[in-house]
Design an enzyme around this catalytic site. Structure first.
Site, short mmCIF file in Angstrom:
data_model
loop_
_atom_site.label_atom_id
_atom_site.label_comp_id
_atom_site.label_asym_id
_atom_site.label_seq_id
_atom_site.Cartn_x
_atom_site.Cartn_y
_atom_site.Cartn_z
N ASN A 215 -32.96 -34.46 -14.71
CA ASN A 215 -33.28 -35.89 -14.77
C ASN A 215 -31.98 -36.70 -14.88
OD1 ASN A 215 -32.62 -36.21 -17.69
ND2 ASN A 215 -34.30 -34.73 -17.87
N LYS A 294 -30.85 -17.29 -3.29
CA LYS A 294 -31.14 -18.64 -2.77
C LYS A 294 -32.42 -18.60 -1.93
CE LYS A 294 -29.42 -22.31 0.08
NZ LYS A 294 -28.53 -22.67 1.15
N PRO A 312 -41.09 -25.37 -24.26
CA PRO A 312 -41.42 -25.62 -25.67
C PRO A 312 -41.02 -27.03 -26.05
CG PRO A 312 -39.54 -24.14 -25.49
CD PRO A 312 -40.05 -24.34 -24.10
N ASP A 313 -41.75 -27.67 -26.93
CA ASP A 313 -41.37 -28.99 -27.43
C ASP A 313 -40.42 -28.75 -28.61
OD1 ASP A 313 -41.20 -31.52 -28.71
OD2 ASP A 313 -42.93 -32.13 -27.51
N ILE A 314 -39.13 -28.94 -28.34
CA ILE A 314 -38.10 -28.54 -29.31
C ILE A 314 -38.26 -29.31 -30.61
CG2 ILE A 314 -35.61 -28.43 -29.72
CD1 ILE A 314 -35.31 -28.30 -26.61
N PHE A 330 -36.73 -39.56 -29.75
CA PHE A 330 -36.55 -40.69 -28.84
C PHE A 330 -37.74 -40.73 -27.89
CE2 PHE A 330 -32.42 -42.86 -28.90
CZ PHE A 330 -31.86 -42.22 -29.99
#
Ligand code: C5P
Length: 417
Positions: A215, A294, A312-314, A330
């Protein structure tokens, strides 16, 4: 809603002596006030030749002090009161003459008298022609002032009013404001002996040896938090996704690529962590399998389906742990910012969440500035648009307040909400 600025409640005595850089003092005063400071001005008579007392009075909102023996000053703030009033005396510009007079300990006009009488720290921002700056007498005078504990801020190098190019320019307004903010951060040492772990930047989720999903996160907000937290006395570990940013001084940086690596590095810090700030833009999903070679285009096949699995949601794992630190998340959103932020605060078991609207151009992802609304279970704090370091300072002040509230409240100690 309350707004806290980095210099809220700070009293700054700006001493202006007679150099051409004095013209920058109106802007300097405004910028210090923008950060919450109360600024009072003292001018030498030579300074008044470069910028008018009327201008300085208008921007500071206070009468100018310029005369040691002025009977009117006795009904306002006398020189001893002024000297005691200041949290910091900032001499900008400090000419060669003022520096020499400070070294000699003269008290024959208001500014030098104040400098002798003040119990507060004094910061000297030299500004003069480069030959005058390099002269042996000036160099010796500056080093004596430094030995006495005065802070020497500058000078900068560059083109001078006289046409020379070299050292002697007063630091830029933004540098002086940043020095003042840093000075108070360091002074306060709010986070002395506190271990803070910060995640920052994007994660990269590999598809094959040459491709990944990621991102636009630049990591700048997390790095600003790490820099400012360290200056506020914390031991800082910065778990960073791949970003080309310089590691702030005295910060322990741990480089990771994927969400799984960031997860592992975060859990490894749990035992040594008092405050965890999840600033990273962690990829929600990763490819189910990483191709060992590749991946090639398939002739005649126009669609390609990629199977992703959830990461996983750290921060949620950290916040649910039995030895959970104080947790700050955040929420970068493009709509219903408050609604999503409150939901995450609860669902991830956080103490605070800092929400921003990344759909607004110029703030948040990959920009130099940010604005945040910070939610706790019971409060809302607003941090208005500013450079990320200023925002970091304000957020850390809020974290400090809230962390201490929990710390001093036994039933909350180490527990979740
Ligand atoms: O991506 P999301 O909006 O859920 O992020 C909210 C908070 O959760 C952020 O602080 C982010 O760093 C954290 N997070 C995390 N692990 C994830 C997803 C988000 O730590 N897998």
């Amino acid at each position: 809603m309350s707004v806290i600025y980095p210099l809220t409640g700070k009293k700054i005595l700006l001493g202006i002596s007679g150099g051409i850089a004095a013209y920058k003092c109106a802007e300097l005063t405004r910028r210090l006030k923008d950060q919450g400071a109360d600024v009072r001005i003292v001018m030498t008579s030579a300074a008044k030749e470069f910028i008018t007392p009327l201008t300085m009075q208008a921007v500071s909102g206070h009468a100018i002090a310029d005369d040691l023996l002025d009977p009117r000053a006795k009904s306002g703030m006398g020189h001893i009161e002024l000297a005691k009033w200041a949290d910091l005396v900032l001499l900008a510009p400090a000419t060669a003459n003022l520096i020499a007079r400070l070294r000699a300990g003269l008290a024959d006009e208001l500014l030098t008298t104040l400098c002798l009488a003040t119990p507060s720290p004094i910061a000297v921002s030299p500004a003069m022609n480069m030959e005058m700056y390099q002269a042996a007498a000036t160099q010796e005078n500056i080093s004596v002032l430094a030995q006495r504990g005065m802070l020497i801020w500058g000078p900068g190098k560059g083109p001078q009013a006289c046409g020379d190019i070299g050292p002697g320019r007063m630091l830029e307004t933004s540098e002086l404001v940043s020095n003042v903010v840093d000075f108070f951060n360091i002074q306060q040492s709010l986070f002395a002996n506190v271990n803070i772990t910060i995640t920052a930047g994007p994660t990269q989720e590999a598809l094959d040896p040459v491709r990944y999903i990621s991102n636009y996160s630049s990591g700048k907000m997390g790095f600003a938090l790490a820099e400012v937290a360290q200056k506020m006395g914390a031991n800082v570990s910065l778990i960073s996704g791949p970003v080309p940013l310089q590691t702030p001084a005295h910060v322990n940086r741990i480089n990771v690529k994927s969400a799984l690596e960031m997860h592992q590095a975060s859990l490894a810090k749990l035992a040594y962590c008092d405050i965890f700030i999840g600033c990273a833009a962690v990829a929600d999903y990763r490819p189910e399998a990483v191709a060992p070679q590749k991946m090639k285009k398939q002739q005649g096949i126009d669609n390609f389906t990629l199977k992703l699995v959830k990461n996983p949601d750290i921060i949620a794992h950290v916040a649910m742990d039995i030895n959970r630190p104080f947790c700050v998340g955040f929420a970068a959103e493009t709509e219903d910012v408050a609604g999503y932020a409150r939901d995450k605060l609860k669902r991830k078991n956080l103490d605070l969440i800092a929400a921003n609207n990344v759909a607004i151009v110029g703030q948040g992802f990959n920009s130099e500035q940010n604005a945040l609304t910070v939610f706790s279970a019971s409060d809302i704090f607003d941090i208005s648009l500013a450079d990320k370091k200023t925002v970091a300072y304000q957020l850390l002040e809020i974290i400090y307040q809230q962390y201490n509230l929990l710390d001093t409240c036994p039933q909350n100690n180490g527990s979740s909400q």
